[in-house]
Every structure is written in structure tokens, then in C-alpha cells.
Design an enzyme around this catalytic site. Sequence first.
Site, mmCIF file in Angstrom:
data_model
loop_
_atom_site.group_PDB
_atom_site.id
_atom_site.type_symbol
_atom_site.label_atom_id
_atom_site.label_comp_id
_atom_site.label_asym_id
_atom_site.label_seq_id
_atom_site.Cartn_x
_atom_site.Cartn_y
_atom_site.Cartn_z
ATOM 1 N N ASP A 177 94.558 74.951 37.160
ATOM 2 C CA ASP A 177 93.991 74.787 35.825
ATOM 3 C C ASP A 177 93.704 73.294 35.644
ATOM 4 O OD1 ASP A 177 93.085 75.113 33.251
ATOM 5 O OD2 ASP A 177 94.671 76.488 32.666
HETATM 6 C C1 NOJ Z 1 91.983 75.043 30.545
HETATM 7 C C2 NOJ Z 1 92.157 76.515 30.382
HETATM 8 O O1 NOJ Z 1 93.526 76.857 30.384
HETATM 9 C C3 NOJ Z 1 91.439 77.336 31.429
HETATM 10 O O2 NOJ Z 1 91.537 78.681 31.086
HETATM 11 C C4 NOJ Z 1 90.011 76.884 31.548
HETATM 12 O O3 NOJ Z 1 89.335 77.685 32.492
HETATM 13 C C5 NOJ Z 1 89.980 75.420 31.940
HETATM 14 N N1 NOJ Z 1 90.661 74.625 30.920
HETATM 15 C C6 NOJ Z 1 88.559 74.890 32.096
HETATM 16 O O4 NOJ Z 1 87.934 74.879 30.884
#
Ligand code: NOJ
Length: 762
Positions: free
Chosen positions: A289
Site C-alpha cells: 500500500d
Molecule cells: C491507500 C489505500 O489504502 C489504497 O487502498 C489505495 O489503493 C492507495 N492508497 C493508492 O491510492
Amino acid sequence: MRRISVCLIAAMSGVLFGGTALAQGPTSAKDNERANALLKQMTTEEKVGQLNQPFFFPVPVPGMKTDTVSYEDRVRRGEVGSFLFLTDPKKINELQKIALTETRLHIPILFGFDVIHGFDTEWPVPIATAASWDPAQAEAGQAMAAEEAGHAGLRWSFAPMLDIARDPRWGRISEGAGEDPYLGAAMARAQVFGFQGRPGSPRPFMATIKHFAGYGAAEGGRDYDAAYISEEELQNVYLPPFRAGVEAGAGTVMSAYMDLNDVPAAGNIHLLHDLLREQMGFKGFVVSDAFAVGSLVTQGFAKDRLDAAGRGAAAGVNMDMGSGTYLENLKKLVDAGKVSQAQLDELVRPILAAKYHLGLFEHPYADATDGTHVEMLAKHRAAERTAAARTAVLLRNEGGVLPLSKSVKKVAVIGPLGNSGADMNGPWSLTAKGEDSVSVYAGIKAKLQSADVEFAEGVQIAKAFPSSFDGLFGAKLETPWSGDEAASEMKKALDLASSSDVVVMTLGELAGMDFEYSSRSSLMLPGKQQELLEKIQAMGKPVVLLLFSTRPLDLQWASEHIPAIMDCYFGGTEAGNAVADLLVGDAVPGGKLPVSWPRAAGQIPVYYAHTESHKPYDSKEFTSRYWDVETSPLYPFGYGLSYSTFTISDLKLSAKSSPVNGAIKATAMITNTGAVAADEVVQLYIHQKYGSASRPVRELKGFERVTLKPGEKREVTFTIGHDERNYWSAAKNGWVVEPSEFDVWVGDSSAATLHDSFIVAE
Ligand code: NOJ
């Protein structure tokens, strides 16, 4: 047309969903051979570059460190395997051209983005699609999103989110399929097939199943907070949707942010290696993430960024999203002999294979033109409208207030969600435009052209503590009203209500309240919405409450005083038209709750698949309860009304006993006993009465959404075999299918009463 295509996909799904899902790798042997051949030509620097996924922001984002090297130069240096957040096709093509013409090996960039529930057209938010209980609808929505995003040059979505959520204080409940592993698994398969296509008819687009794993169990529902999950609960509750996603061929997995049992997910070898790769057989690549590899230091797990890179790599995180930790440190670790070339190749290979699989080497460029956005909307609006109407859950309809008569003269639409197209798009609608979306007020006006339809906001709502995401993605931040303005707006709403024949209340939460960084401690309607609702109800007019939010809100008062309540979630681009269709009966509600609806926040977690305490749940002596609130949820999991009525009867089992490896078929008859054609979701629940572990009092193990004309009947059949009775037993430390006695219920919610039982013998 739309209905026909949904039915066709449903028929196809039946074949796959009924049996054991097909296990397939996301890439082919040929993709891997090509990746290996390329790997042989690559330097360590070039390999590390493929593991790096920087953010692309067209303008600097406040609070986020700006790279000192330009995006173009990063690409020239071969330091970008993928970009995230760039959605402009012209810029995508510009950067892609640099990668293809100015780097030594001409490896294309993989552009990824949060295509969560649409791109040009917004489909209903994922929890709403789960409420349709129609995997074919989920598949169709993500196929549409892949097509739209594909034109922009994107080949990879960071969806579907498969986190089971049993705590509605967690804002990201909006992105998943709710509380149940079986429903969650069905929606997982469908969405992976939607994005990637079916085996035999692949689409050049890749899904990410996320967040691996247990993110929905954050303590107190506070986003990113620690999760403590036993192996038993992980295997039986949190992992089934991921297993289904892997079996459907998902190309990528995103590791979660939080600590699972005190080990951060992005460095968690048990999660990413033992469970994901060894047990589930995942063959694609893992992306962290955002910033999560770097965050291993913040989380008190890695000593410094060098250590963090080593730990992410050791756990099997292939791509570092956003933190630049791999780019900065992996070569140092290779040079020091701490990461071998073979290990590095293991990290890079599946990324290259995915690029081959997606056809990026042959078709690297975006083909969107200035007209594509409008073309896509025109192509997908009608299907989206049908889909949105199929997600709504009718919670109450005393005295048949709904549907409204089309000859109603004066309609008041009141509430902070009534005149906003942008909010109808829901959270994670980062590329859709608010002005393309139909508000409820606009939808009702268009539907009831001879009526006088007027709108008043009544009250404003806002977060007490806004997050740094508010406003970042174009969310409307209203200037708060002064005391006098607030009083005058409330009065305007009350005056409008008093002069109308029917009042449609549009209450709930703004889209940004049901998002990342959007946890809540309370489930009350935010702001003064409850006061407004009570004042309007006191006028004695017919009131319909339309609820817009993805978490269940506290409806204890409304459930006794407001005759008609419909949960509309955030229905996407055509939400307002879909709501208007439902209000007048041009569409009939058939959605069912994907989460048990708590009476109050203090009841959380409340979910139907709990185990029995030593005082049975339905006994007078039941003590596992609060003394100030009923034990049951306000509305059970799987519940939802219709404008028609149904009976579900004649439950028959194919046998009263079965060997351990055998299967029992359960059939029941469903009849539309009402006056209109409508849908019912027939649900099968089972309960294993004894075994090596206590099993939940009920578990969903089959469902089917059927459409019936008035008077029409249909027999539905469910199989209860090995897969339905298999569970992970803490006592055995493994998967078991045991001899026991089983209860079976078939009905229209988790409170179904139509019952039989059977024995599974040694
Ligand atoms: C953080 C989020 O938790 C995740 O779900 C997302 O895909 C990424 N940021 C990118 O935006």
C-alpha cells in the site's frame, strides 16, 4: 438489452460458482519465459527500477514531499516500473514514449490507478453492489470500469477491496462487500472476472485484491489501527474472499498497512509468504500500500529505510508503492550480499510477466480522444441506472407509502444529500465529474414532470475533524452557515414540507465521510439531520426517508416513526434517476443488507454468524447482552423488502444423511404472491451442530436473486457439499470436514425460519 446481458453473465457464473473455482495463474508460461529472457539482459539498477512505483501528481500536493528529479528523468533513468495516479492519456503517452524510446531495454510502464467503481461513469459503490446480491452486476460494473480506464492508458486497478468489515465505524466499509465471507467471496470472483475477463476471454487489464489482510478489523474501526485476528478467524472469515480472488486469477495483491498481530502487513512473512504464496498458491505480484514499505520504520518494525527495504523484499513485496525505499536501498542490499540476484529476480519476474500478459509491449499507448469521456458516459449510463436501482434496500414501508403515485402534485425534496450529483458518485470517484451525475432532486423533477418538485437543503453537514483527503479530490467543502443562515435554511425546509403532499428526505453522510481516513465514533445522522427529520415528521405529512451512506446509521427513532425508509447508498452517475424510478415503482427494490444493521454504535460488532454462548441466544436467560438495548440488530443481514410479496416454501433435502465426502441438495419453492414483477434473493444458511470447534449459529452458503412475475413460482436448488462444510478448526490446526448434524434454513434473510436438518456420517 442490459437485463439480457446480466442474465447471460449470471448463467455463466452459475457454472463456475457452483463448483470448485478454477485455479489459474494470472500469467502464462510464455509470459514467464519472456520475462526470464528479459531478466537475463537487465542490470541490477534496471531490475530495481521495475520495483518502483512513484506517485504522479500533476501539481504538488500540500504536505507531500516533491521528488527532486522530474517524472520524465525518472523514466529516462529506468527507475519507474509503474506510476500511480496519472490518468491523463496525453501525459501517459508522453511518459510511455520516453520509456519505449529513451531507455536501454524499452520496457513499458504499467500505469495503475484506484479504479474502484468506475472511471468516466460511476457504478454504485462496492458495498451497494454487494447489496444487489448479484455477482453478475459486480462483474458487469468492473468490466465497464476496465474499458473506460483502458482508453486512458491505465491497465491496472487497485480494486477490488476484499476486506471483511464488521465495524461500520470504519469508513472503508464502503469499498467492500460487508460482513460475510461467502458473499464477499462471490463478489471477489465477480470483480476479478469483471476487470480481467474470464478464462478464455481475457481483457488487457489487471485487478488488485486488497488489503492483505485483516485491514477491516482495525481496532475501534479506526483506519490503519492495529488488528488482532486469530488464525481461526483469519482463515474462516477474513481470507475466503482473497482465496476466491486468487482462484479467479487476480494479477496482483496489495498488502495492507496495519499491524496484524503486531507484525506490519508489508513485512509480514506469515501473511505474504506462508498464507498467500504457499497456502493459496498466488503466482502474481504483491504491491505494497502507499508508502507502506517506508512506514515499516514508523511502525517500529524496521531499524531504518535500508532495513525496511530488506524486510519488504524478504516478505515478498514486489513493488514499492510511493515510498521510494526500494529504489534507494535495494541495490545496496544486493551489493552487500543481503539480497541475492536470484531473490531480486523473483521480485521482478512477475512484474515483467504481467506486462507481457497485458500486451503492454505490443499496445503500450492510450487511445482516448477528447470525446472519449462523453462517449463512455453515453454508452454506460443506461446500464448504470439499472444497476443503481438494483442496489437499493427497502427497510420499511408501512401502509404502502411507496411507491408514490405518479399523479402526486407537490413533492418536497429536503436534506443535505438531495441536490448533489458529486456525492452520489460516492467515495473513490476520483475521475468522474460531479456535473455528469444526476442528483436526487434532478432525477425526481425529470420523472414527475407535471408535479411541482422543490428542494431545500435544511441543514448542513460536515466532519468535526476534516482529513487531509477532504478537498484533495475535488470534494465540495461548503462554507459553514452562520447561526442566522442556519435558522433561515431550517425554516425554508419546514415551510416547503408544510406546503407539499409528500416529503422525500435525503439524509445521510457526504461521500467523503465514508472513505479512507473517515472513521466515526457514532452512527447518528451527522449534524442536525435528526432534528430536521423529527420536525418534519411532526407535521403529519407522508414522509419517505432516503438514506445515502455506506455505513448503517442509527435508525432507532426513524424505524418507528418514518413509514418508508430506503437505503440508497451512493448509486453513481445515474443515482438520481434510479432513485426516481424506485420512488414511483418503475423499478422495484430488491437489494438485501450485506451487513447486520446495529441499533446503536454500542452494539458493534453485531454480525449474524456469531457462535452460541453457554446461554442460548434465544433463551430468556440469555446474558451475553446489554441491559439497555435489544439483543438483535435493527435489521438482520440479508434483509430487504419489496413492493411485491413472496413466499418461500417446500424445503426439501435430497437425503437426510450423507457421507463426509458427499453432498446434499436443498430445494425450495419461491412464489411471487404480490401484484408486481419483482426480485427476491433466496438465501441458504447452515449450522454445524457439533464438532472439533463451535461453529457459527448460521452461515450463508448459497444465494440466488430471482425475478418473478405476479403469481409466478420457481424452484431454487443449493448444494451443501464439501466446500460448504469445510472450515479451519483451531483444535485441529487445519481444515476439516466433519461428521455432525447440520441445520438448514432457506429464506429471505439471515432470520429465515424454513428449516430442516441432516446428518453427516463417518
Ligand atoms: C491507500 C489505500 O489504502 C489504497 O487502498 C489505495 O489503493 C492507495 N492508497 C493508492 O491510492
